[in-house]
Scaffold this motif. Sequence first.
Motif, PDB file in Angstrom:
ATOM      1  N   ALA A 114      -6.674   6.342  -6.231  1.00 45.62           N
ATOM      2  CA  ALA A 114      -7.604   5.256  -6.554  1.00 45.62           C
ATOM      3  C   ALA A 114      -6.898   3.903  -6.429  1.00 45.62           C
ATOM      4  O   ALA A 114      -7.473   2.930  -5.927  1.00 45.62           O
ATOM      5  CB  ALA A 114      -8.158   5.441  -7.962  1.00 45.62           C
ATOM      6  N   LEU A 115      -5.645   3.842  -6.885  1.00 49.57           N
ATOM      7  CA  LEU A 115      -4.862   2.612  -6.750  1.00 49.57           C
ATOM      8  C   LEU A 115      -4.645   2.281  -5.275  1.00 49.57           C
ATOM      9  O   LEU A 115      -4.806   1.128  -4.842  1.00 49.57           O
ATOM     10  CB  LEU A 115      -3.509   2.778  -7.457  1.00 49.57           C
ATOM     11  CG  LEU A 115      -2.513   1.627  -7.295  1.00 49.57           C
ATOM     12  CD1 LEU A 115      -3.076   0.330  -7.867  1.00 49.57           C
ATOM     13  CD2 LEU A 115      -1.188   1.979  -7.969  1.00 49.57           C
ATOM     14  N   ALA A 116      -4.301   3.299  -4.486  1.00 44.63           N
ATOM     15  CA  ALA A 116      -4.083   3.087  -3.054  1.00 44.63           C
ATOM     16  C   ALA A 116      -5.360   2.591  -2.387  1.00 44.63           C
ATOM     17  O   ALA A 116      -5.324   1.679  -1.535  1.00 44.63           O
ATOM     18  CB  ALA A 116      -3.603   4.380  -2.398  1.00 44.63           C
ATOM     19  N   ALA A 167      -8.521  -4.308  -0.494  1.00 48.07           N
ATOM     20  CA  ALA A 167      -8.102  -5.706  -0.545  1.00 48.07           C
ATOM     21  C   ALA A 167      -7.479  -6.139   0.778  1.00 48.07           C
ATOM     22  O   ALA A 167      -7.729  -7.256   1.263  1.00 48.07           O
ATOM     23  CB  ALA A 167      -7.106  -5.908  -1.692  1.00 48.07           C
ATOM     24  N   LEU A 168      -6.680  -5.260   1.383  1.00 48.08           N
ATOM     25  CA  LEU A 168      -6.055  -5.585   2.664  1.00 48.08           C
ATOM     26  C   LEU A 168      -7.097  -5.701   3.776  1.00 48.08           C
ATOM     27  O   LEU A 168      -7.005  -6.581   4.640  1.00 48.08           O
ATOM     28  CB  LEU A 168      -5.020  -4.519   3.032  1.00 48.08           C
ATOM     29  CG  LEU A 168      -3.765  -4.460   2.148  1.00 48.08           C
ATOM     30  CD1 LEU A 168      -2.925  -3.236   2.508  1.00 48.08           C
ATOM     31  CD2 LEU A 168      -2.931  -5.733   2.307  1.00 48.08           C
ATOM     32  N   LEU A 169      -8.091  -4.813   3.764  1.00 44.88           N
ATOM     33  CA  LEU A 169      -9.133  -4.864   4.787  1.00 44.88           C
ATOM     34  C   LEU A 169      -9.974  -6.136   4.668  1.00 44.88           C
ATOM     35  O   LEU A 169     -10.340  -6.744   5.678  1.00 44.88           O
ATOM     36  CB  LEU A 169     -10.028  -3.625   4.693  1.00 44.88           C
ATOM     37  CG  LEU A 169      -9.382  -2.299   5.096  1.00 44.88           C
ATOM     38  CD1 LEU A 169     -10.338  -1.137   4.820  1.00 44.88           C
ATOM     39  CD2 LEU A 169      -8.962  -2.312   6.566  1.00 44.88           C
ATOM     40  N   VAL A 170     -10.280  -6.505   3.436  1.00 44.97           N
ATOM     41  CA  VAL A 170     -11.044  -7.737   3.218  1.00 44.97           C
ATOM     42  C   VAL A 170     -10.270  -8.947   3.740  1.00 44.97           C
ATOM     43  O   VAL A 170     -10.850  -9.888   4.299  1.00 44.97           O
ATOM     44  CB  VAL A 170     -11.369  -7.899   1.714  1.00 44.97           C
ATOM     45  CG1 VAL A 170     -11.933  -9.292   1.432  1.00 44.97           C
ATOM     46  CG2 VAL A 170     -12.355  -6.828   1.267  1.00 44.97           C
ATOM     47  N   LEU A 192       0.823  -1.219   0.000  1.00 46.75           N
ATOM     48  CA  LEU A 192       0.000   0.000   0.000  1.00 46.75           C
ATOM     49  C   LEU A 192       0.854   1.264   0.000  1.00 46.75           C
ATOM     50  O   LEU A 192       0.438   2.288  -0.565  1.00 46.75           O
ATOM     51  CB  LEU A 192      -0.917  -0.019   1.234  1.00 46.75           C
ATOM     52  CG  LEU A 192      -1.764   1.215   1.510  1.00 46.75           C
ATOM     53  CD1 LEU A 192      -2.728   1.490   0.362  1.00 46.75           C
ATOM     54  CD2 LEU A 192      -2.532   1.036   2.825  1.00 46.75           C
ATOM     55  N   ALA A 193       2.019   1.202   0.619  1.00 44.34           N
ATOM     56  CA  ALA A 193       2.810   2.413   0.844  1.00 44.34           C
ATOM     57  C   ALA A 193       3.216   3.155  -0.432  1.00 44.34           C
ATOM     58  O   ALA A 193       3.069   4.384  -0.500  1.00 44.34           O
ATOM     59  CB  ALA A 193       4.052   2.076   1.682  1.00 44.34           C
ATOM     60  N   PRO A 194       3.744   2.469  -1.470  1.00 47.54           N
ATOM     61  CA  PRO A 194       4.155   3.234  -2.663  1.00 47.54           C
ATOM     62  C   PRO A 194       3.015   4.014  -3.312  1.00 47.54           C
ATOM     63  O   PRO A 194       3.203   5.162  -3.720  1.00 47.54           O
ATOM     64  CB  PRO A 194       4.690   2.145  -3.611  1.00 47.54           C
ATOM     65  CG  PRO A 194       5.093   1.032  -2.713  1.00 47.54           C
ATOM     66  CD  PRO A 194       4.105   1.042  -1.594  1.00 47.54           C
ATOM     67  N   ALA A 195       1.828   3.406  -3.398  1.00 51.21           N
ATOM     68  CA  ALA A 195       0.689   4.110  -4.007  1.00 51.21           C
ATOM     69  C   ALA A 195       0.338   5.363  -3.216  1.00 51.21           C
ATOM     70  O   ALA A 195       0.016   6.413  -3.793  1.00 51.21           O
ATOM     71  CB  ALA A 195      -0.512   3.173  -4.111  1.00 51.21           C
TER      72      ALA A 195
END
Length: 329
Positions: free
Chosen positions: A240-242, A248-251, A216-219
């Motif tokens: 939007a990418l972030a 996805a991470l939360l899911v 997640l960090a680079p976005a």
Amino acid sequence: MTTRRPLPPPLEIPKPGFGRRTPPALFPPIMGLFGLGLGWRAAAGAFGVSPAIGDLILGATSLLFLFTLAAYLAKPLRRPTAFMEDLRVLPGRAGLSAASLCLMLFAAVLAPMASGVATALALSAFAVHVGLVVAIILTLLRGPEEGRVVTPVFHLSFVGFIIGGVAANALGYHDIARWLLWSMLLPAGLIWGFSARQLLARVPPAPLRPLLAIHLAPACLFTLVAAGAGLETAAYAFSALAASILVALLVAARWLTLAGFSPLWGAFTFPLAAFASALVTLSQGQGALGAIGGVTLVAATLIVPLIAYRVFKLWPGGKLAAKTNAATA
């Protein structure tokens, strides 16, 4: 009758000196605290909250970082090879990459107050990170082949230069920030691509899954740098990418944390804080994006210090060093 010889005195194990086994795993949560403080600094302008909140977090984090850095440097100063030994293990590579990136974040912290010092620090941090990347490449080439697998930690090492863009924007060098933004897209894209392919091919072991949050960090950083450099359209695209990565991470949150708490949970801290900071900066507190950014910042304020506290709690007594295979000087 034989004469008994006196027993030898009990063996005294010397107590370890200051910093003999300081684990690099301390630096990722510090990086998260820096991100949190910068998020509250952005919130002061976006929401009109007191700038004292951000200043307090950044001041305390700066002191914590300087103390931890001094504690770590005591180790390679005693035995220089300890540095390369830390690079042989994944937590060590992640931690040392985070340490040099904390120097860049520290430069961004100082930028509004001492631009000359911040500029010198940013250049020094950039040079340190270049040297670190060279050392990591040499370590990977000399190590076993299975150790050369692409991991999310590669973002910290090879894409981490983008944090220099945050410092460059804070210092007014927007052309440098744009150059860093465009030059870091290729390595970030390659790491995302290789990681997605690996994730489809095999399920990572549960203890290593928290590292996936680093994706997640680079976005988020691309959003921050693009917004600061005046590239509004690109900033919205990166946000939007972030957002898609965060969803996805939360899911997958339960799956990511299946192994329970570990020092690798430090990987959750900076991406979450950076996401909040990116949305607050991009939206300037306006509309739905500003509301989401504000809620995320509050959530990060509750989560990031808690994880940092739990990681640092393992430092005394050597538990953190043992769990992360840190080298001893």
